[in-house]
Design an enzyme around this catalytic site. Sequence first.
Site, PDB file in Angstrom:
ATOM      1  N   PHE A   1       0.864  -1.194   0.000  1.00 30.38           N
ATOM      2  CA  PHE A   1       0.000   0.000   0.000  1.00 30.38           C
ATOM      3  C   PHE A   1       0.900   1.243   0.000  1.00 30.38           C
ATOM      4  O   PHE A   1       1.859   1.316   0.764  1.00 30.38           O
ATOM      5  CB  PHE A   1      -0.890  -0.012   1.247  1.00 30.38           C
ATOM      6  CG  PHE A   1      -2.186   0.721   1.087  1.00 30.38           C
ATOM      7  CD1 PHE A   1      -3.365   0.044   0.828  1.00 30.38           C
ATOM      8  CD2 PHE A   1      -2.229   2.098   1.195  1.00 30.38           C
ATOM      9  CE1 PHE A   1      -4.570   0.723   0.686  1.00 30.38           C
ATOM     10  CE2 PHE A   1      -3.422   2.793   1.053  1.00 30.38           C
ATOM     11  CZ  PHE A   1      -4.602   2.105   0.794  1.00 30.38           C
TER      12      PHE A   1
ATOM     13  N   GLU B   1      -1.287  -5.844   7.642  1.00 31.26           N
ATOM     14  CA  GLU B   1      -0.846  -7.238   7.543  1.00 31.26           C
ATOM     15  C   GLU B   1       0.601  -7.450   8.010  1.00 31.26           C
ATOM     16  O   GLU B   1       1.068  -8.595   8.086  1.00 31.26           O
ATOM     17  CB  GLU B   1      -0.982  -7.730   6.095  1.00 31.26           C
ATOM     18  CG  GLU B   1      -2.392  -8.098   5.669  1.00 31.26           C
ATOM     19  CD  GLU B   1      -3.271  -6.895   5.321  1.00 31.26           C
ATOM     20  OE1 GLU B   1      -2.710  -5.817   5.014  1.00 31.26           O
ATOM     21  OE2 GLU B   1      -4.506  -7.025   5.369  1.00 31.26           O
TER      22      GLU B   1
ATOM     23  N   VAL C   1       1.637   4.521   6.117  1.00 31.01           N
ATOM     24  CA  VAL C   1       0.227   4.787   6.385  1.00 31.01           C
ATOM     25  C   VAL C   1       0.044   6.302   6.306  1.00 31.01           C
ATOM     26  O   VAL C   1       0.726   7.061   6.998  1.00 31.01           O
ATOM     27  CB  VAL C   1      -0.206   4.260   7.774  1.00 31.01           C
ATOM     28  CG1 VAL C   1      -1.728   4.222   7.852  1.00 31.01           C
ATOM     29  CG2 VAL C   1       0.358   2.874   8.030  1.00 31.01           C
ATOM     30  N   ILE C   2      -0.842   6.714   5.406  1.00 28.39           N
ATOM     31  CA  ILE C   2      -1.020   8.150   5.158  1.00 28.39           C
ATOM     32  C   ILE C   2      -2.465   8.523   5.443  1.00 28.39           C
ATOM     33  O   ILE C   2      -3.403   7.867   4.958  1.00 28.39           O
ATOM     34  CB  ILE C   2      -0.610   8.502   3.711  1.00 28.39           C
ATOM     35  CG1 ILE C   2       0.881   8.117   3.535  1.00 28.39           C
ATOM     36  CG2 ILE C   2      -0.824   9.985   3.425  1.00 28.39           C
ATOM     37  CD1 ILE C   2       1.423   8.262   2.151  1.00 28.39           C
TER      38      ILE C   2
ATOM     39  N   HIS D   1      -9.850   5.506   9.396  1.00 25.54           N
ATOM     40  CA  HIS D   1      -9.172   4.283   8.964  1.00 25.54           C
ATOM     41  C   HIS D   1      -7.686   4.347   9.318  1.00 25.54           C
ATOM     42  O   HIS D   1      -7.107   3.367   9.793  1.00 25.54           O
ATOM     43  CB  HIS D   1      -9.363   4.123   7.448  1.00 25.54           C
ATOM     44  CG  HIS D   1      -9.072   2.749   6.947  1.00 25.54           C
ATOM     45  ND1 HIS D   1      -9.857   1.663   7.258  1.00 25.54           N
ATOM     46  CD2 HIS D   1      -8.084   2.279   6.142  1.00 25.54           C
ATOM     47  CE1 HIS D   1      -9.367   0.591   6.674  1.00 25.54           C
ATOM     48  NE2 HIS D   1      -8.287   0.931   5.993  1.00 25.54           N
TER      49      HIS D   1
ATOM     50  N   ARG E   1      10.482  11.418   3.963  1.00 26.58           N
ATOM     51  CA  ARG E   1      11.072  10.400   4.849  1.00 26.58           C
ATOM     52  C   ARG E   1      11.415   9.114   4.111  1.00 26.58           C
ATOM     53  O   ARG E   1      11.783   8.110   4.717  1.00 26.58           O
ATOM     54  CB  ARG E   1      10.097  10.123   6.003  1.00 26.58           C
ATOM     55  CG  ARG E   1      10.024  11.299   6.957  1.00 26.58           C
ATOM     56  CD  ARG E   1       8.769  11.336   7.797  1.00 26.58           C
ATOM     57  NE  ARG E   1       8.794  12.491   8.702  1.00 26.58           N
ATOM     58  CZ  ARG E   1       8.529  13.750   8.335  1.00 26.58           C
ATOM     59  NH1 ARG E   1       8.203  14.030   7.082  1.00 26.58           N
ATOM     60  NH2 ARG E   1       8.592  14.747   9.206  1.00 26.58           N
TER      61      ARG E   1
END
Length: 159
Positions: free
Chosen positions: A22, A58, A81-82, A88, A127
Amino acid sequence: MAEFAGTPTGQGRRIAVVASRFNESITKKLVDGALDALTRHGVAYDDIDLVWVPGAWELPAAARVLLASERYHALVAVGAVIRGETSHFDFVAGESARGLAQANAEFDMPVAFGVLTCDTMAQAEARAGGDHGNKGWDAAVAALEMADLVDRLTVADEG
Ligand code: INI
């Protein structure tokens, strides 16, 4: 007083890198940074296993299987994760971090956290090889340092 610190030496180390797809444009750069750090610190390319999972959610499940195999000296988890417009983000980022920390606590092996949790894609890019370095690289170096520290503390404990 006795003082201990590890050094990130990679010779003879077997390392698992578990990465999430992702936001792949970011996570590929984190993986590149991690692999670069590992090999530059002496880990043989053949001693690295790279495992891809769908998303940061996961990562803990795959990490647990890899840690249980006892084939590695350390594990590096990378993901991105954004924050979107819903909550969510909080669930995925929080559970990914919690699951990896839990795996780290349960298995006697270093787990490095190279999962970005950012508000914007620009922050993530900064980053992942941008102005703020590469957190995949940093996590890989931390994993090697911890693997060495575990060795030193184990010897100290036995002595
Ligand atoms: N997974 C990520 O790794 N990063 C994200 O930003 C993300 N967002 O925003 O939804 C994300 N979601 C997918 C999740 O990790 C699982 O793969 C999915 O829910 C299936 O279990």
